[in-house]
Design a protein around this motif. Structure first.
Motif, PDB file in Angstrom:
ATOM      1  N   ILE A  21       0.858  -1.179   0.000  1.00 41.38           N
ATOM      2  CA  ILE A  21       0.000   0.000   0.000  1.00 41.38           C
ATOM      3  C   ILE A  21       0.900   1.237   0.000  1.00 41.38           C
ATOM      4  O   ILE A  21       1.935   1.275   0.654  1.00 41.38           O
ATOM      5  N   VAL A  22       0.494   2.265  -0.712  1.00 40.18           N
ATOM      6  CA  VAL A  22       1.405   3.363  -1.041  1.00 40.18           C
ATOM      7  C   VAL A  22       1.883   4.146   0.181  1.00 40.18           C
ATOM      8  O   VAL A  22       3.042   4.553   0.243  1.00 40.18           O
ATOM      9  N   ASN A  23       1.008   4.379   1.172  1.00 41.76           N
ATOM     10  CA  ASN A  23       1.433   5.165   2.329  1.00 41.76           C
ATOM     11  C   ASN A  23       0.585   4.826   3.554  1.00 41.76           C
ATOM     12  O   ASN A  23      -0.406   4.076   3.461  1.00 41.76           O
ATOM     13  N   LYS A  24       0.968   5.382   4.674  1.00 41.01           N
ATOM     14  CA  LYS A  24       0.305   5.088   5.946  1.00 41.01           C
ATOM     15  C   LYS A  24      -1.167   5.500   5.926  1.00 41.01           C
ATOM     16  O   LYS A  24      -2.035   4.750   6.396  1.00 41.01           O
ATOM     17  N   GLY A  25      -1.469   6.673   5.382  1.00 39.24           N
ATOM     18  CA  GLY A  25      -2.843   7.159   5.369  1.00 39.24           C
ATOM     19  C   GLY A  25      -3.764   6.241   4.582  1.00 39.24           C
ATOM     20  O   GLY A  25      -4.878   5.932   5.020  1.00 39.24           O
ATOM     21  N   HIS A  26      -3.306   5.806   3.420  1.00 40.35           N
ATOM     22  CA  HIS A  26      -4.119   4.912   2.587  1.00 40.35           C
ATOM     23  C   HIS A  26      -4.248   3.544   3.260  1.00 40.35           C
ATOM     24  O   HIS A  26      -5.327   2.926   3.231  1.00 40.35           O
ATOM     25  N   PHE A  27      -3.164   3.079   3.894  1.00 37.67           N
ATOM     26  CA  PHE A  27      -3.201   1.808   4.617  1.00 37.67           C
ATOM     27  C   PHE A  27      -4.248   1.853   5.725  1.00 37.67           C
ATOM     28  O   PHE A  27      -5.077   0.939   5.853  1.00 37.67           O
ATOM     29  N   GLU A  28      -4.239   2.902   6.507  1.00 33.63           N
ATOM     30  CA  GLU A  28      -5.179   3.009   7.622  1.00 33.63           C
ATOM     31  C   GLU A  28      -6.622   3.103   7.142  1.00 33.63           C
ATOM     32  O   GLU A  28      -7.543   2.549   7.754  1.00 33.63           O
ATOM     33  N   ARG A  29      -6.835   3.784   6.033  1.00 33.31           N
ATOM     34  CA  ARG A  29      -8.181   3.871   5.468  1.00 33.31           C
ATOM     35  C   ARG A  29      -8.717   2.490   5.101  1.00 33.31           C
ATOM     36  O   ARG A  29      -9.865   2.144   5.392  1.00 33.31           O
ATOM     37  N   LEU A  30      -7.848   1.677   4.499  1.00 36.39           N
ATOM     38  CA  LEU A  30      -8.260   0.332   4.092  1.00 36.39           C
ATOM     39  C   LEU A  30      -8.501  -0.578   5.294  1.00 36.39           C
ATOM     40  O   LEU A  30      -9.489  -1.318   5.336  1.00 36.39           O
ATOM     41  N   VAL A  31      -7.621  -0.519   6.266  1.00 36.93           N
ATOM     42  CA  VAL A  31      -7.789  -1.348   7.462  1.00 36.93           C
ATOM     43  C   VAL A  31      -9.089  -0.987   8.186  1.00 36.93           C
ATOM     44  O   VAL A  31      -9.825  -1.863   8.660  1.00 36.93           O
ATOM     45  N   ASN A  32      -9.384   0.306   8.248  1.00 32.11           N
ATOM     46  CA  ASN A  32     -10.632   0.737   8.895  1.00 32.11           C
ATOM     47  C   ASN A  32     -11.862   0.210   8.173  1.00 32.11           C
ATOM     48  O   ASN A  32     -12.911  -0.002   8.785  1.00 32.11           O
ATOM     49  N   MET A  33     -11.741  -0.014   6.884  1.00 23.00           N
ATOM     50  CA  MET A  33     -12.859  -0.565   6.116  1.00 23.00           C
ATOM     51  C   MET A  33     -13.211  -1.996   6.532  1.00 23.00           C
ATOM     52  O   MET A  33     -14.318  -2.475   6.262  1.00 23.00           O
ATOM     53  N   LEU A  34     -12.261  -2.670   7.166  1.00 24.66           N
ATOM     54  CA  LEU A  34     -12.496  -4.056   7.582  1.00 24.66           C
ATOM     55  C   LEU A  34     -13.221  -4.155   8.922  1.00 24.66           C
ATOM     56  O   LEU A  34     -13.596  -5.257   9.348  1.00 24.66           O
ATOM     57  N   ASP A  35     -13.430  -3.032   9.583  1.00 22.41           N
ATOM     58  CA  ASP A  35     -14.150  -3.046  10.861  1.00 22.41           C
ATOM     59  C   ASP A  35     -15.568  -3.570  10.664  1.00 22.41           C
ATOM     60  O   ASP A  35     -16.255  -3.195   9.707  1.00 22.41           O
ATOM     61  N   GLN A  36     -15.978  -4.419  11.574  1.00 24.36           N
ATOM     62  CA  GLN A  36     -17.347  -4.946  11.597  1.00 24.36           C
ATOM     63  C   GLN A  36     -17.728  -5.596  10.261  1.00 24.36           C
ATOM     64  O   GLN A  36     -18.796  -5.352   9.702  1.00 24.36           O
ATOM     65  N   THR A  37     -16.827  -6.438   9.761  1.00 18.30           N
ATOM     66  CA  THR A  37     -17.109  -7.170   8.534  1.00 18.30           C
ATOM     67  C   THR A  37     -16.954  -8.660   8.773  1.00 18.30           C
ATOM     68  O   THR A  37     -16.297  -9.102   9.720  1.00 18.30           O
TER      69      THR A  37
END
Length: 458
Positions: free
Chosen positions: A286-302
């Protein structure tokens, strides 16, 4: 900050007074571009590894090799494309006139390149701009800094700044560039930023090409070849770790084959990347920390079906299938742009089509089906920049196909001849004779002229 107004003025002088931007001049520039890419191929691949964790193989097929193919294709056809095109007359009264379409350069062009394919999406529009005879200022993405440095060094080595210039900087630099009076702006990136570029360009009536994004759906019908579908979808999702504007964003699968498809997808991920994909040399980051965190947050409650592992230190996210995703979840509302694949099911094909159409038109719709009628039904009742049967992403590789979006996914088309035309002004040229001058067009008007003009304008 660099004086961009002065740079634009120097390029304007070069374009109008100094440069002989004929076809041979353009082909020589494209030859230089091809040669410098060969020279810098290893540094380019190393920079792509630094910024995005790409393997040299993936860097070649999606970046350097892809661009070299496009240069070769454009050089082969450019003289034919640029030739003035004689056209027919539509009125008999134009019998003494000859009509042509001339392809002329737009002038001073600004190109914004994104970070996800920082080499390819910098070079591809540049090829079109050079082919059409323009001067160019390019702004590479600050989010791919290693590649940006190499790009600036390459261009400076072969072409003068008054012809082709690379400008480095952040969003502030991009905003300053957008304020200038360009003859055309070409932007690749997010829809949100594209809207701002469009608004700024509208103030000066500057034509734009916007290559944006969207949620590209994959519809898998019950009659699909599931093994092939799974392999191709999995490949499309792991390519560049899902950071591809035409990557499969989400899957809508017929409920009767859902279980088999998901098992096959998980199997394909393992076969391509191994049991521990963080160790795979073929898998990007993943290109950077901000984009990584956005994607990881998408996995919440899935409901994670397979995958789900990640490492913040390495900016690594395992290819992850998420089942039973609700329409209101962020995964189904935002463009994912990462290796997460949400799954929806349907009973009837019309329901699947309605689900696709609840979102904005994407860059691509992918449909896996053995039925010609089913594919045509999907094609008729959906909107997208392109539509593909039984594959993903490969539409990009055919230089005879236009590439671009529709509405929120983009404005304009490029690649191959479509790039040449996008960066050209199609100028109408009519050459009239003086040996005859029919009186019917001039006053005073009579009944006889009225009858004649009615016949002419049938």
């Amino acid at each position: 900050m660099q004086d961009f107004s002065a740079l634009l003025k120097r390029q304007s002088v070069f374009f109008y007074e100094e440069a002989d931007l004929n076809i041979d001049f353009r082909i020589k520039a494209l030859n230089k571009l091809s040669e410098v890419i060969k020279k810098y191929e290893d540094p380019i691949h190393a920079a792509l590894k630094t910024d995005l964790g790409k393997s040299s193989y993936e860097s070649f097929i999606t970046e350097t090799g892809f661009v070299q193919h496009e240069i070769s294709f454009v050089k082969k056809h450019l003289k034919k494309w640029a030739r003035p095109k004689k056209v027919k007359r539509s009125l008999r009264m134009l019998i003494t006139a000859k009509s042509f379409i001339h392809y002329e350069a737009r002038g001073q062009v600004l190109i914004y390149a994104p970070w996800n394919y920082p080499f390819q999406l910098f070079m591809s529009p540049l090829i079109g701009a050079i082919a059409a005879g323009n001067t160019v200022v390019l702004k590479p993405s600050e989010h791919a800094p290693a590649v940006s440095v190499v790009l600036a060094e390459m261009i400076a080595e072969i072409l003068p700044e008054k012809y082709i210039a690379v400008v480095q900087g952040d969003a502030g630099v991009a905003q300053e560039l957008s304020k200038l009076d360009w003859d055309m702006i070409f932007f690749t990136g997010s829809t949100a930023i594209g809207q701002k570029i469009y608004e700024q360009a509208a103030k000066k009536i500057i034509p734009v090409v916007l290559e944006l994004g969207g949620k590209c759906p994959v519809l898998v019908h019950k009659d699909a070849n599931l093994k092939v579908a799974a392999r191709r979808i999995a490949w499309g999702k792991i390519l560049n770790a899902g950071q591809t504007c035409i990557a499969p964003d989400h899957v809508i699968v017929h409920k009767s084959v859902k279980d088999r498809l998901l098992k096959l997808l998980c199997k394909e991920f393992k076969e391509m990347l191994g049991k521990d994909p963080i160790k795979s040399a073929a898998y990007a980051r993943i290109v950077n920390k901000g984009h990584f965190e956005r994607l990881v947050n998408m996995l919440d409650q899935t409901d994670i079906y397979c995958g789900g592992n990640y490492s913040a230190e390495e900016r690594f996210i395992e290819p992850t299938i998420v089942d039973n995703v609700q329409p209101a979840h962020a995964l189904m509302k935002e463009e994912i742009f990462g290796p997460i694949l949400p799954i929806q099911t349907y009973d009837d094909i019309t329901d699947a089509i309605l689900f696709i159409n609840r979102l904005n038109p994407p860059l691509a719709v992918y449909a896996f089906t053995g039925s010609k009628n089913t594919f045509e039904q999907i094609q008729r009742h959906t909107q997208s920049g392109g539509i593909v049967k039984n594959d993903v992403i490969m539409q990009l590789t055919n230089m005879y196909l236009p590439f671009g979006g529709v509405r929120q996914s983009g404005i304009g088309r490029y690649h191959g001849r479509f790039s040449f035309e996008a960066f050209s002004h199609q100028r109408s040229v009519l050459r009239q004779s003086t040996w005859t001058d029919p009186a019917m067009r001039y006053p005073p008007y009579s009944e006889k002229k009225w009858k004649l003009i009615k016949k002419v304008l049938k």
